[in-house]
Each structure stands twice: as C-alpha cells, then as structure tokens.
Design an enzyme around this catalytic site. Structure first.
Site, PDB file in Angstrom:
ATOM      1  N   SER A 159      14.515 -42.439 -46.969  1.00  8.34           N
ATOM      2  CA  SER A 159      14.087 -42.444 -48.368  1.00  8.34           C
ATOM      3  C   SER A 159      15.304 -42.455 -49.271  1.00  8.34           C
ATOM      4  O   SER A 159      16.343 -41.870 -48.942  1.00  8.34           O
ATOM      5  CB  SER A 159      13.237 -41.210 -48.690  1.00  8.34           C
ATOM      6  OG  SER A 159      12.961 -41.156 -50.089  1.00  8.34           O
ATOM      7  N   TYR A 172      11.612 -32.364 -48.953  1.00  8.65           N
ATOM      8  CA  TYR A 172      11.319 -33.708 -48.430  1.00  8.65           C
ATOM      9  C   TYR A 172      12.592 -34.510 -48.226  1.00  8.65           C
ATOM     10  O   TYR A 172      12.776 -35.135 -47.178  1.00  8.65           O
ATOM     11  CB  TYR A 172      10.394 -34.438 -49.404  1.00  8.65           C
ATOM     12  CG  TYR A 172      10.093 -35.866 -48.995  1.00  8.65           C
ATOM     13  CD1 TYR A 172       9.158 -36.147 -48.011  1.00  8.65           C
ATOM     14  CD2 TYR A 172      10.747 -36.935 -49.610  1.00  8.65           C
ATOM     15  CE1 TYR A 172       8.876 -37.455 -47.631  1.00  8.65           C
ATOM     16  CE2 TYR A 172      10.479 -38.249 -49.242  1.00  8.65           C
ATOM     17  CZ  TYR A 172       9.536 -38.501 -48.259  1.00  8.65           C
ATOM     18  OH  TYR A 172       9.275 -39.797 -47.892  1.00  8.65           O
TER      19      TYR A 172
END
Length: 270
Positions: A159, A172
């Site tokens: 990500s 995250y």
C-alpha cells in the site's frame, strides 16, 4: 461440507492469453481489487481459485468469469492468521487446481479506522493476523510446492501508505510495510529455487464520485499528483498480471507503485 463451486465453461476464448495453462490462487477475491485480479487472470487464460469468506459474492465472481469464457472455482476461507487456516486453504486450492499452484496472490486484508490511541489489543492482533500472519503461512505452504514443480510467481499487495504516512492508519500501514519487507526477503529465499516474489503497492483505489456529489476523501488525497484522481481496481489487476507473467521473468523482489504518482512525484496544483 463441500465449499467448492466446480465446473468449466463450454467455450474458452483464453487459449492465447499471457497466463494460458497456469493455475492461480487469489485471496480476498470476492470483491474490489481481488475480484479484478481474478477476472484479469481468467481473461488471460489462467484457471483461478476465487477465495474469500462470502460464498454468495464468490459464486457471483465465478459465474461472471465463466460467462466470459474463463475457468474459475470458489473456495470459502476465513484467513484469520491461524497457520492451520492458511495451510488448509493451500491444500484445498492445490487439490482443486489439479495438484499445483503456479501463481499466488496475497491480497486479502482488513483496514481498521482507529487511530493509535484508539486501537485495542484485540484489533491489533486481528489486523496483523489477517494482513501478515495469514499470507506468511500461506506462502510458507505454497512456495515450496512451486519450487518442487519447477517454479512459480507470488504477488503480494502492499500500500502507498506504507511509505507515505497519514494521521490515521498506523496499524494498517505497518502491516503493509511488513508485506513489502517480506516480498524482498521471500525473493531472496525462494528466487534461487525458481519462485519469483514481487509486490504491487496500490494508491487510492475507488470509483470516482458521481457528478454533482461531494468528492470522496480519497479523491482529495490525489490532488497534486500526476494522475490527479483515484485509480480503479483494473489498474492494479493489470500490474499483477504483468508480474505473474513471463514478461516479468527478470523481476524479483520489486514493489511496483501503481498509485498515480502519489508516493514518488509531486506536481504544483493549479
């Protein structure tokens, strides 16, 4: 209980695809990016295992792939981080694919909305379990099989916020940073045995806001980038297809940013 949706299509328009003759397992592929990857793989000739927790959505994805001339089956799996859950999916997928898995895509993941102070231990363990432990043990099961059968390709999903911090997202982003680190470590471990390991780092992937509505916060975050807007799941799927194909045969341990330039480029907004 048999949780596999079986069956081949009566026609096949994918005999000349870039992944023709390959088999693939895509985790978290009942929606969004994972679904786009499974559909793209099938369109390029691969036989695909669609995997996730939602049987209804899984069946819909398989039905769509078959209607388009592709080959796919669904396997229900709840990859909670337990090593046994990952090994079980690996075994069932290998059996459903005729004894081998050529391509593994570690896509399944969850995103908590809390900030650091608002994150409890249960949430922390759950997110690391799904986002890191589950793909770790799935790779531990699948990569040796790939090596024994002559090679394969593993693509992890990272990500953009693993390298560009945002105020809410520490938990995250740390899991995605772990996956990008594992990508390089696994490339060193399994590459000499014929298993290529790479990653795709998606940017903000959302459908654009309908005309006349307020922009999604993700769209605001893409201002000042070369793309100037959010990306679509297909953009990620195309990159994953490339990394899984022989066109990327000389690519090992790479993290490919597919983020509209968000992490590496700045432009002056008008």
């Amino acid at each position: 209980m048999n949780d596999t949706t079986h069956g081949d299509t009566t026609h096949d328009d994918t005999t000349h695809g870039r992944l023709h003759g390959r088999t693939a397992l895509v985790t978290g592929s009942t929606s969004n990016i994972g679904r786009a990857i499974a559909e793209a793989f099938a369109a390029q000739g691969a036989r695909v295992i669609v995997s996730g927790r939602d049987r209804v959505r899984g069946a819909e994805v398989v039905e769509g792939i078959r209607a388009a001339g592709g080959r796919a089956d669904f396997l229900a799996a709840d990859l909670d981080g337990g090593a046994e859950a990952s090994r079980d999916l690996a075994e069932r997928a290998r059996a459903a694919l005729g004894g081998r898995i050529d391509i593994l895509v570690n896509n399944a993941g969850i995103y908590p909305g809390q900030d650091t102070a608002g994150t409890d231990e249960k949430t922390f363990d759950q997110v690391y379990g799904v986002n890191v432990k589950a793909p770790f043990f799935l790779t531990a099961a699948v990569a040796p099989w790939m090596a024994e059968s002559g090679g394969g390709a593993i693509v992890n999903l990272g990500s953009w916020i693993a390298r560009l911090g945002v105020p809410v997202g520490a938990l995250y982003s740390s899991t995605k940073g772990a996956m990008e680190t594992l990508t390089r470590a696994w490339a060193a471990e399994f590459g000499p045995r014929g298993v290529r390991v790479n990653a795709v780092s998606p940017g903000v992937i959302l459908p654009p806001s309908p005309a006349g509505t307020e922009p999604h916060p993700g769209e605001v975050m893409m201002r000042g980038t070369p793309a100037g807007t959010v990306g679509t799941p297909d953009a990620i799927a195309n990159a994953v297809v490339w990394l899984a194909s022989e066109e990327a045969a000389f690519v090992h341990g790479a993290v490919v940013d597919v983020d509209g330039g968000r992490t590496g480029v700045a432009v002056v907004a008008a």
